[in-house]
Design an enzyme around this catalytic site. Structure first.
Site, PDB file in Angstrom:
ATOM      1  N   LYS A 112      18.957  13.819  -0.349  1.00 52.79           N
ATOM      2  CA  LYS A 112      19.825  14.694  -1.149  1.00 52.79           C
ATOM      3  C   LYS A 112      20.012  14.202  -2.585  1.00 52.79           C
ATOM      4  CE  LYS A 112      23.915  12.817   1.266  1.00 52.79           C
ATOM      5  NZ  LYS A 112      23.206  12.271   2.445  1.00 52.79           N
ATOM      6  N   THR A 113      20.001  12.892  -2.795  1.00 55.09           N
ATOM      7  CA  THR A 113      20.135  12.388  -4.165  1.00 55.09           C
ATOM      8  C   THR A 113      18.922  12.758  -5.005  1.00 55.09           C
ATOM      9  OG1 THR A 113      21.553  10.537  -3.498  1.00 55.09           O
ATOM     10  CG2 THR A 113      20.402  10.323  -5.594  1.00 55.09           C
ATOM     11  N   GLU A 157      25.916  16.715  -5.164  1.00 48.71           N
ATOM     12  CA  GLU A 157      25.418  16.151  -3.912  1.00 48.71           C
ATOM     13  C   GLU A 157      26.519  16.305  -2.870  1.00 48.71           C
ATOM     14  OE1 GLU A 157      23.912  11.797  -2.331  1.00 48.71           O
ATOM     15  OE2 GLU A 157      23.434  12.421  -4.376  1.00 48.71           O
TER      16      GLU A 157
END
Length: 461
Positions: A112-113, A157
């Site tokens: 996700k980052t 995020e």
């Protein structure tokens, strides 16, 4: 308005504090130790206290923001309650920032980052001026993980821990994958799947979601749940996804791949971050940004220039022909994927040293057997002491790094050592690593210091 952040140095909290400053609020905060993020906030004029004390809290404060790691008996929390100052946790405050905006929330156990960073940099390069709050420092944003834009776009995020992402307000949701993680809270995979399903349900009818159709747990959600907004699927060549990747080639420090939509080729893309998994991350960013109106030329150029978020297979430097890479991976799957990506990306290198610092006693205990089999692609393995976070006495008594090393040694496949401190690890590497080797430091704690010590040491072999 005066806002005080308790735990201001955390990657998520520091981003919100920076955005608050640029929004015109008076910001203060506290944390247990100084850090890079805190120093940057100080440069913006934020008053930051090291250590938690009642005296840190100005009685004229209008709002307190706390993280999930802050205990109920924190002296600043107790004083805030006494003074009846409004208090929100990080998820609630982030959700408030997203309200009534075109908000992109990127969730998933892994990736996700990188996805949120790619989306953010592409939108910024396209002149769409987004607000950004992600989990990694981005070179294009001055080595910060946030920017305060002027448009109605915001990219965040979305953290699943304690179902925090259910407090967000996404108009666009991305899910990269779903796997067992944070078992100190969720207990089992079914609870995790339910949380991600409820996250998807937050998307309004005029929004959309982008999800990895190759992931078996995402498939369960799509099979068993009806949604009233478009869901766009993506995956590798063998999947049945709408958007697909084919012809992945890793060579000469880059990864090229073709993107297809409904079996029609869109274009060839090149990224300079290692690993097939990063082609999937790139594809998610391509879908989202193209749907938001960014032209294909800008997306291609930006992805080609993108070198990754800090601590995501970050090239730290080279010494005596030995390159040092650092990664935030702390889950067994992340370790396997990272080792594979580095092996495939740096084909002309000799040995791969893996320096691992386990993150949390609870995670080490719950994934103990998985960790034993995570390092098979490493040639040399050194494990440091476990980084303690939110751990119970039961967890701390149940497991330690020495036990993990002993079990890995029993396999007799990898040369494995336990070394307690970072300094001793760096000294050992200085004496034993050779020209052509790779040193990978991996873990969510400060294990990156090993690489920095090695690069800066003057020890002779």
């Amino acid at each position: 308005m005066k806002i005080h952040f308790i735990g201001i140095g955390g990657i998520g909290m520091s981003a919100l504090a920076g955005i608050a400053v640029k929004s015109g609020y008076i910001v203060s905060g506290s944390d247990i130790e100084d850090s890079y993020n805190i120093k940057h906030l100080r440069n913006l004029g934020v008053k930051i206290y090291i250590g938690h004390k009642r005296s840190n809290l100005d009685p004229k404060t209008d709002l307190i923001i706390i993280t999930s790691s802050i205990s109920k008996d924190n002296p600043e929390v107790l004083k805030a309650r006494q003074l009846k100052i409004a208090m929100k946790d990080r998820g609630e405050y982030l959700g408030k920032l997203m309200k009534n905006k075109r908000s992109v929330a990127v969730a998933g156990t892994h990736g996700k980052t990188t996805i949120s960073s790619m989306i953010s940099v592409i939108l910024d390069k396209a002149g769409m001026d987004p607000t950004v709050a992600v989990g990694g420092l981005i070179k294009e944003f001055g080595n910060q993980n946030w920017i305060k834009g002027k448009s109605d776009l915001i990219v965040v995020e979305a953290c699943e821990y304690k179902s925090s992402f259910l407090k967000l307000k996404p108009s666009i949701a991305v899910i990269s994958n779903i796997e067992k993680e944070h078992l100190d809270y969720f207990k089992n995979i079914d609870k995790i799947i339910d949380a991600f399903k409820n996250f998807l349900k937050l998307v309004p009818q005029n929004g959309f979601a982008v999800v990895n159709a190759d992931d078996i747990n995402i498939q369960k959600i799509l099979t068993n749940t009806q949604f009233d907004f478009p869901i766009i699927t993506y995956g590798m060549s063998e999947s049945l996804a709408e958007w697909r990747i084919e012809n992945v080639k890793e060579e000469k420090g880059q990864v090229s791949f073709d993107v297809f939509k409904n079996k029609q080729i869109i274009d060839n893309f090149i990224i300079r971050v290692p690993g097939k998994h990063n082609t999937m991350n790139a594809l998610a960013s391509i879908i989202v940004t193209s749907k938001l109106g960014v032209n294909l030329k800008t997306i291609k150029e930006t992805l080609l220039e993108f070198t990754g978020a800090k601590r995501r297979m970050e090239l730290k430097g080279e010494k005596n022909g030995i390159i040092v890479i650092d990664d935030y991976g702390h889950h067994p799957t992340e370790i396997k994927v990272t080792l594979e990506a580095i092996k495939n990306f740096y084909t002309n290198r000799k040995r791969l040293w893996c320096i691992f610092q386990p993150h949390q006693y609870s995670r080490t205990r719950l994934f103990f057997n998985d960790f034993i089999n995570s390092f098979d692609l490493a040639d040399k393995l050194i494990i440091n002491d476990i980084y303690e976070v939110r751990d119970t006495k039961k967890d701390i008594q149940a497991v330690n790094s020495k036990k993990l090393v002993e079990k890995i040694q029993e396999k007799k496949e990898i040369d494995t050592l336990y070394i307690e401190s970072f300094k001793e690890t760096a000294k050992y590497l200085s004496k034993n690593a050779e020209n052509g080797d790779i040193i990978l430091t991996i873990g969510a704690g400060p294990v990156y210091q090993v690489g920095e010590l090695f690069l800066n040491e003057n020890c002779k072999k």
